[in-house]
Design an enzyme around this catalytic site. Structure first.
Site, PDB file in Angstrom:
ATOM      1  CD  GLU A 154      -2.631   1.361   0.012  1.00 13.37           C
ATOM      2  OE1 GLU A 154      -3.328   0.427  -0.438  1.00 13.37           O
ATOM      3  OE2 GLU A 154      -2.525   2.451  -0.580  1.00 13.37           O
ATOM      4  CG  PHE A 155       2.683   2.603  -2.856  1.00  7.14           C
ATOM      5  CD1 PHE A 155       4.047   2.672  -2.583  1.00  7.14           C
ATOM      6  CD2 PHE A 155       2.209   1.498  -3.549  1.00  7.14           C
ATOM      7  CE1 PHE A 155       4.913   1.678  -2.996  1.00  7.14           C
ATOM      8  CE2 PHE A 155       3.072   0.500  -3.976  1.00  7.14           C
ATOM      9  CZ  PHE A 155       4.429   0.580  -3.700  1.00  7.14           C
ATOM     10  CE  LYS A 212       4.913   1.095   1.921  1.00  9.36           C
ATOM     11  NZ  LYS A 212       4.187   2.332   1.686  1.00  9.36           N
ATOM     12  CG  PHE A 257       8.776  13.595  -0.196  1.00 13.44           C
ATOM     13  CD1 PHE A 257       7.430  13.478  -0.482  1.00 13.44           C
ATOM     14  CD2 PHE A 257       9.262  13.012   0.959  1.00 13.44           C
ATOM     15  CE1 PHE A 257       6.590  12.790   0.359  1.00 13.44           C
ATOM     16  CE2 PHE A 257       8.422  12.315   1.813  1.00 13.44           C
ATOM     17  CZ  PHE A 257       7.092  12.201   1.505  1.00 13.44           C
ATOM     18  CB  ALA A 260      14.835  21.733   5.188  1.00 17.08           C
ATOM     19  CB  CYS A 268       5.602   4.217   6.839  1.00 16.14           C
ATOM     20  SG  CYS A 268       3.933   3.561   6.919  1.00 16.14           S
TER      21      CYS A 268
HETATM   22  P1  NAD Z   1      -2.243  -0.108  12.453  1.00 18.21           P
HETATM   23  O1  NAD Z   1      -1.458  -0.393  13.657  1.00 18.21           O
HETATM   24  O2  NAD Z   1      -2.972   1.190  12.335  1.00 18.21           O
HETATM   25  O3  NAD Z   1      -3.334  -1.252  12.232  1.00 18.21           O
HETATM   26  C1  NAD Z   1      -3.070  -2.612  12.322  1.00 18.21           C
HETATM   27  C2  NAD Z   1      -4.315  -3.293  12.904  1.00 18.21           C
HETATM   28  O4  NAD Z   1      -4.158  -4.695  12.807  1.00 18.21           O
HETATM   29  C3  NAD Z   1      -4.566  -2.960  14.365  1.00 18.21           C
HETATM   30  O5  NAD Z   1      -5.885  -2.464  14.506  1.00 18.21           O
HETATM   31  C4  NAD Z   1      -4.391  -4.308  15.087  1.00 18.21           C
HETATM   32  O6  NAD Z   1      -5.259  -4.448  16.191  1.00 18.21           O
HETATM   33  C5  NAD Z   1      -4.723  -5.293  13.978  1.00 18.21           C
HETATM   34  N1  NAD Z   1      -4.139  -6.619  14.099  1.00 18.21           N
HETATM   35  C6  NAD Z   1      -2.852  -6.936  14.369  1.00 18.21           C
HETATM   36  N2  NAD Z   1      -2.692  -8.272  14.322  1.00 18.21           N
HETATM   37  C7  NAD Z   1      -3.898  -8.806  14.011  1.00 18.21           C
HETATM   38  C8  NAD Z   1      -4.348 -10.140  13.803  1.00 18.21           C
HETATM   39  N3  NAD Z   1      -3.505 -11.198  13.869  1.00 18.21           N
HETATM   40  N4  NAD Z   1      -5.646 -10.308  13.500  1.00 18.21           N
HETATM   41  C9  NAD Z   1      -6.485  -9.264  13.414  1.00 18.21           C
HETATM   42  N5  NAD Z   1      -6.104  -7.991  13.576  1.00 18.21           N
HETATM   43  C10 NAD Z   1      -4.819  -7.769  13.884  1.00 18.21           C
HETATM   44  O7  NAD Z   1      -1.242  -0.293  11.233  1.00 18.21           O
HETATM   45  P2  NAD Z   1      -1.285   0.458   9.817  1.00 18.21           P
HETATM   46  O8  NAD Z   1      -0.692   1.808   9.937  1.00 18.21           O
HETATM   47  O9  NAD Z   1      -2.633   0.290   9.217  1.00 18.21           O
HETATM   48  O10 NAD Z   1      -0.227  -0.438   9.008  1.00 18.21           O
HETATM   49  C11 NAD Z   1      -0.532  -1.741   8.577  1.00 18.21           C
HETATM   50  C12 NAD Z   1       0.522  -2.172   7.578  1.00 18.21           C
HETATM   51  O11 NAD Z   1       0.468  -1.326   6.427  1.00 18.21           O
HETATM   52  C13 NAD Z   1       1.954  -2.079   8.093  1.00 18.21           C
HETATM   53  O12 NAD Z   1       2.714  -3.112   7.546  1.00 18.21           O
HETATM   54  C14 NAD Z   1       2.423  -0.729   7.549  1.00 18.21           C
HETATM   55  O13 NAD Z   1       3.828  -0.682   7.392  1.00 18.21           O
HETATM   56  C15 NAD Z   1       1.730  -0.705   6.204  1.00 18.21           C
HETATM   57  N6  NAD Z   1       1.496   0.635   5.669  1.00 18.21           N
HETATM   58  C16 NAD Z   1       1.083   1.643   6.496  1.00 18.21           C
HETATM   59  C17 NAD Z   1       0.838   2.901   5.952  1.00 18.21           C
HETATM   60  C18 NAD Z   1       0.408   4.041   6.841  1.00 18.21           C
HETATM   61  O14 NAD Z   1       0.472   5.189   6.377  1.00 18.21           O
HETATM   62  N7  NAD Z   1      -0.033   3.814   8.068  1.00 18.21           N
HETATM   63  C19 NAD Z   1       0.990   3.127   4.583  1.00 18.21           C
HETATM   64  C20 NAD Z   1       1.379   2.074   3.775  1.00 18.21           C
HETATM   65  C21 NAD Z   1       1.620   0.829   4.332  1.00 18.21           C
END
Ligand code: NAD
Length: 446
Positions: A154-155, A212, A257, A260, A268
């Site tokens: 996801e981006f 990613k 991006f 400064a 992330c």
């Molecule tokens: P987050 O912490 O907001 O959400 C993760 C959710 O997963 C939590 O609500 C948690 O309770 C739940 N969870 C964890 N283990 C679980 C399981 N086994 N079963 C059910 N639910 C479970 O995380 P996020 O920011 O949404 O990031 C998720 C992934 O996406 C990560 O790998 C992150 O690097 C990636 N990502 C995040 C972003 C961002 O901007 N936040 C952007 C791109 C990619």
């Protein structure tokens, strides 16, 4: 199409809600029962502009549902997204325990062939581990169902996540070249987001996983490089903002991006940098560029606070510092690895009291700081100024963009403003009688 999304955080919730908005029937699950209860009641547990409306539409149409129950999740769909967190492990590598636990939960209950789409940010080779984890559970049960695994990183950017998901600049999908069924399923699912020109980049699974990390790390390196230039600009009397415009006008470089600032944070960049450094070093090569970006950022996150300490001669005992902005960037309530936390830490250690305000991130910051003595959280930007000696601006929220500098000059006892995002015209600030510190702006007036 019927879709299950495991993990209802920033990524899972946006993914589920947006896929429901385009006509799919989506069940989002999470093991956080409190979060699911709020979502069922139409309450959005995070601050993400526009997400409430998309969720409300999905709930009203009955196309978006929430649950904590894996059995229900597995029964709902044969296409399952994994969007759980992948935080840093102690050694910097990505902690895959949540991802693999989700895969095992699927394997324990799958009652048909299933396509698992890994949306979490995961190191190269994780999709194979996901398949192996699910298959091991299937073997224990003695059932023959097939698990296909695709990588679909996801981006989206927090703060504009819905817009990014609805209008992506690219959709990266890693599938086994022989797995045409999964490929066509994902092409169909993403068709509504892919209408004007083809943005779906199909590639092999490992390259997709790597893409990613490569994107985030490249952006992190770019920010750190710009911050290093800004710090040099400070020392040689140059205005980095003018340099930014000059450099960004080169189409080979581009203007985005290039700002400064007070260093990058969030959930992330820091963790993805750590994970790719770990992958690189584990593979036998030092990650020199990425290590440098990381080191520059560690310094940059506290730079603003160091400037405050230096301005006051090394001691902040008896000083109160107003702080505007706790979120790691504007339009989010996320404070994970936010620069504000590093800044607060330095200010407190130097003996200051901090009065902090953020439009959305206060509750998360309070949790992150575990009731640390010396910080109070106030309900408005003017309230932060009460009794303060200096103002430190950390997050570029819109409401901080055009303060009345005359009012600030009257309110701040020591009449000094530290601008961690280069939001203000130094001349205008100084005209109001305030001292001004930006990032790489010592070359603007004096
Ligand atoms: P987050 O912490 O907001 O959400 C993760 C959710 O997963 C939590 O609500 C948690 O309770 C739940 N969870 C964890 N283990 C679980 C399981 N086994 N079963 C059910 N639910 C479970 O995380 P996020 O920011 O949404 O990031 C998720 C992934 O996406 C990560 O790998 C992150 O690097 C990636 N990502 C995040 C972003 C961002 O901007 N936040 C952007 C791109 C990619």
């Amino acid at each position: 199409m019927k879709i299950t999304v495991i993990g209802s955080g920033y990524v899972g919730l946006v993914t589920g809600a947006c896929l429901a908005d385009t006509g799919n029937h989506v069940l989002c699950i999470d093991y956080d029962a409190g979060k699911i209860e709020r979502l069922k009641n139409g309450e959005i547990p995070i601050h993400e502009p526009g997400l409430d409306a998309v969720c409300a539409r999905g709930l009203a149409a009955g196309r978006l549902r929430f649950s904590t129950d894996y059995a229900e999740a597995v029964a709902h769909a044969a296409v399952v997204f994994i969007a759980v967190g992948t935080p840093s492990d102690e050694d910097g590598s990505a902690d895959l325990s949540h991802v693999l636990e989700a895969a095992r939960e699927l394997g324990r209950r799958m009652n048909r062939d299933t396509l698992v789409v890994v949306k979490s940010t995961v190191p190269v080779g994780t999709s194979d581990k996901v398949r192996a984890a699910a298959e091991e559970e299937l073997r224990k049960r003695g059932v023959p169902h097939r698990v296909s695994v695709a990588s679909n990183p996801e981006f989206l950017k927090e703060g504009v996540a819905v817009e990014d998901f609805m209008r992506p600049d690219r959709i990266v999908v890693g599938v086994d070249p022989a797995d045409t069924t999964s490929r066509e399923t994902l092409r169909e699912l993403y068709a509504p987001f892919n209408r004007n020109h083809d943005r779906v980049l199909f590639m092999d699974v490992r390259s997709s996983e790597f893409t990613k990390y490569a994107s985030n790390c490249m952006l992190a390196v770019r920010i750190s490089f710009m911050n290093e230039l800004a710090n040099l600009a400070d020392r040689v009397g140059v205005d980095i903002e003018q340099v930014r415009r000059g450099v960004g006008a080169d189409p080979r470089i581009g203007p985005q991006f290039l700002y400064a600032g007070a260093g990058f944070g969030g959930s992330c960049f820091p963790k993805d940098l750590r994970a790719l450094i770990h992958t690189s070093e584990e593979s036998g090569e030092p990650a020199e560029m990425m290590r440098a970006a990381q080191n520059v950022n560690t310094r940059q996150r506290r730079l603003l606070a160091d400037k405050v300490v230096q301005h006051f001669g090394g001691r902040l005992q008896g000083r109160t510092i107003a702080l505007w902005g706790l979120a790691f960037k504007a339009n989010t309530d996320d404070v994970r690895e936010a620069s504000s936390l590093a800044i607060i830490d330095v200010l407190l250690q130097a003996g200051a009291q901090v009065r902090a305000y953020d439009p959305e991130a206060t509750a998360n910051a309070e949790r992150a700081l575990h009731g640390r003595a010396g910080v109070s959280f106030v309900p408005s930007a003017p309230a932060a100024l009460e009794g303060a000696d200096a103002l430190v601006v950390v997050t570029e929220w819109l409401e901080f963009r055009s303060p009345d500098f005359e009012v600030l000059a009257r309110a701040l006892k020591a009449k000094v403003l530290f601008d961690g995002r280069n939001l203000y015209d130094p001349a205008a600030v100084r005209k109001a009688g305030l001292a001004y510190y930006g990032i790489g702006r010592s070359g603007v007036g004096a």
